[in-house]
Design a protein around this motif. Structure first.
Motif, mmCIF file in Angstrom:
data_model
loop_
_atom_site.group_PDB
_atom_site.id
_atom_site.type_symbol
_atom_site.label_atom_id
_atom_site.label_comp_id
_atom_site.label_asym_id
_atom_site.label_seq_id
_atom_site.Cartn_x
_atom_site.Cartn_y
_atom_site.Cartn_z
ATOM 1 N N MET A 1 0.850 -1.178 0.000
ATOM 2 C CA MET A 1 0.000 0.000 0.000
ATOM 3 C C MET A 1 0.887 1.230 0.000
ATOM 4 N N GLY A 2 0.510 2.199 -0.784
ATOM 5 C CA GLY A 2 1.210 3.477 -0.791
ATOM 6 C C GLY A 2 0.754 4.330 0.381
ATOM 7 N N VAL A 3 0.892 5.612 0.236
ATOM 8 C CA VAL A 3 0.488 6.548 1.274
ATOM 9 C C VAL A 3 -0.941 7.002 0.997
ATOM 10 N N GLU A 4 -1.800 6.878 1.990
ATOM 11 C CA GLU A 4 -3.185 7.312 1.874
ATOM 12 C C GLU A 4 -3.552 8.183 3.069
ATOM 13 N N LEU A 5 -4.360 9.193 2.828
ATOM 14 C CA LEU A 5 -4.879 10.006 3.920
ATOM 15 C C LEU A 5 -5.927 9.186 4.657
ATOM 16 N N ASN A 6 -5.787 9.093 5.966
ATOM 17 C CA ASN A 6 -6.728 8.339 6.789
ATOM 18 C C ASN A 6 -7.718 9.260 7.480
ATOM 19 N N HIS A 7 -7.213 10.331 8.092
ATOM 20 C CA HIS A 7 -8.087 11.298 8.754
ATOM 21 C C HIS A 7 -7.338 12.610 8.932
ATOM 22 N N THR A 8 -8.085 13.656 9.175
ATOM 23 C CA THR A 8 -7.495 14.932 9.539
ATOM 24 C C THR A 8 -8.380 15.570 10.589
ATOM 25 N N ILE A 9 -7.794 16.398 11.414
ATOM 26 C CA ILE A 9 -8.547 17.082 12.460
ATOM 27 C C ILE A 9 -9.013 18.420 11.921
ATOM 28 N N VAL A 10 -10.283 18.704 12.133
ATOM 29 C CA VAL A 10 -10.865 19.996 11.791
ATOM 30 C C VAL A 10 -11.140 20.702 13.116
ATOM 31 N N TRP A 11 -10.396 21.761 13.386
ATOM 32 C CA TRP A 11 -10.588 22.512 14.627
ATOM 33 C C TRP A 11 -11.820 23.379 14.521
ATOM 34 N N CYS A 12 -12.573 23.452 15.593
ATOM 35 C CA CYS A 12 -13.827 24.200 15.588
ATOM 36 C C CYS A 12 -14.171 24.651 17.007
ATOM 37 N N ARG A 13 -15.159 25.523 17.113
ATOM 38 C CA ARG A 13 -15.617 25.986 18.428
ATOM 39 C C ARG A 13 -16.576 24.993 19.069
ATOM 40 N N ASP A 14 -17.393 24.325 18.243
ATOM 41 C CA ASP A 14 -18.390 23.378 18.749
ATOM 42 C C ASP A 14 -18.416 22.184 17.797
ATOM 43 N N ARG A 15 -17.865 21.069 18.238
ATOM 44 C CA ARG A 15 -17.714 19.916 17.350
ATOM 45 C C ARG A 15 -19.058 19.370 16.883
ATOM 46 N N GLN A 16 -20.064 19.410 17.726
ATOM 47 C CA GLN A 16 -21.404 18.923 17.356
ATOM 48 C C GLN A 16 -21.968 19.766 16.215
ATOM 49 N N VAL A 17 -21.939 21.081 16.393
ATOM 50 C CA VAL A 17 -22.488 21.990 15.390
ATOM 51 C C VAL A 17 -21.731 21.854 14.067
ATOM 52 N N SER A 18 -20.407 21.885 14.131
ATOM 53 C CA SER A 18 -19.606 21.881 12.903
ATOM 54 C C SER A 18 -19.679 20.562 12.148
ATOM 55 N N ALA A 19 -19.544 19.452 12.854
ATOM 56 C CA ALA A 19 -19.600 18.143 12.189
ATOM 57 C C ALA A 19 -20.989 17.881 11.613
ATOM 58 N N ASP A 20 -22.018 18.217 12.384
ATOM 59 C CA ASP A 20 -23.376 17.991 11.904
ATOM 60 C C ASP A 20 -23.697 18.869 10.701
ATOM 61 N N PHE A 21 -23.210 20.114 10.704
ATOM 62 C CA PHE A 21 -23.382 21.005 9.558
ATOM 63 C C PHE A 21 -22.734 20.391 8.323
ATOM 64 N N PHE A 22 -21.489 19.974 8.442
ATOM 65 C CA PHE A 22 -20.759 19.399 7.320
ATOM 66 C C PHE A 22 -21.494 18.185 6.759
ATOM 67 N N GLY A 45 -13.326 6.474 2.683
ATOM 68 C CA GLY A 45 -12.779 5.937 3.919
ATOM 69 C C GLY A 45 -12.034 6.948 4.776
ATOM 70 N N VAL A 46 -11.765 8.117 4.246
ATOM 71 C CA VAL A 46 -11.117 9.185 5.016
ATOM 72 C C VAL A 46 -12.145 9.762 5.983
ATOM 73 N N SER A 47 -11.679 10.187 7.147
ATOM 74 C CA SER A 47 -12.598 10.847 8.080
ATOM 75 C C SER A 47 -12.110 12.240 8.413
ATOM 76 N N LEU A 48 -13.064 13.112 8.653
ATOM 77 C CA LEU A 48 -12.799 14.432 9.198
ATOM 78 C C LEU A 48 -13.175 14.344 10.667
ATOM 79 N N ASP A 49 -12.205 14.583 11.532
ATOM 80 C CA ASP A 49 -12.411 14.453 12.972
ATOM 81 C C ASP A 49 -12.488 15.853 13.576
ATOM 82 N N PHE A 50 -13.688 16.267 13.904
ATOM 83 C CA PHE A 50 -13.923 17.610 14.416
ATOM 84 C C PHE A 50 -13.584 17.649 15.901
#
Length: 132
Positions: A1-22, A45-50
């Motif tokens: 397997m080569g290099v794949e993006l698995n997840h990244t952190i999305v910084w926010c003020r309210d993780r519930q609001v931001s993730a649910d909006f997205f 398969g990539v995740s955005l982790d708020f």
């Protein structure tokens, strides 16, 4: 397997609001909580982790490659919420979409000022991985 993006952190003020909006705008499955994150899974398969951050959140840019019907749905959801969208990343062409590389694209902001993008053709007009 080569290099794949698995997840990244999305910084926010309210993780519930931001993730649910997205997830709602892009028509994705309901986010779930994992440790201190609210996780949004993408089709590849990539995740955005708020994650919540105290103080200022530095705006970032997140571009999502979507098919034509998903683009239509994203645009409809943006318009239904009365959100401003732009054809360009500098946000000078409000209420327009672009037709770059023979596709369609638009930009809009999330609750923390991150610039989100939906585009149907990758930059340069290269074929999607699933289209050969």
């Amino acid at each position: 397997m080569g290099v794949e993006l698995n997840h990244t952190i999305v910084w926010c003020r309210d993780r519930q609001v931001s993730a649910d909006f997205f997830a709602a705008i892009y028509g994705l499955a309901e986010p779930f909580d994992l440790f201190r994150f609210r996780v949004v899974k993408l089709a590849n398969g990539v995740s955005l982790d708020f994650a919540e951050k105290h103080g200022l959140v530095a705006p970032q840019h997140y571009a999502m490659l979507v098919d034509e019907s998903t683009f239509d749905a994203v645009l409809s959801r943006i318009e239904a919420r009365g959100l401003t969208y732009w054809a360009d990343p500098m946000r000078t062409r409000a209420g327009e979409i672009n037709r770059n590389d023979g596709g369609r694209g638009l930009y809009f902001e999330d609750p923390d000022g991150h610039v989100l993008e939906a585009l149907t053709v990758p930059y340069g007009g290269f074929a999607r991985k699933d289209e050969g």
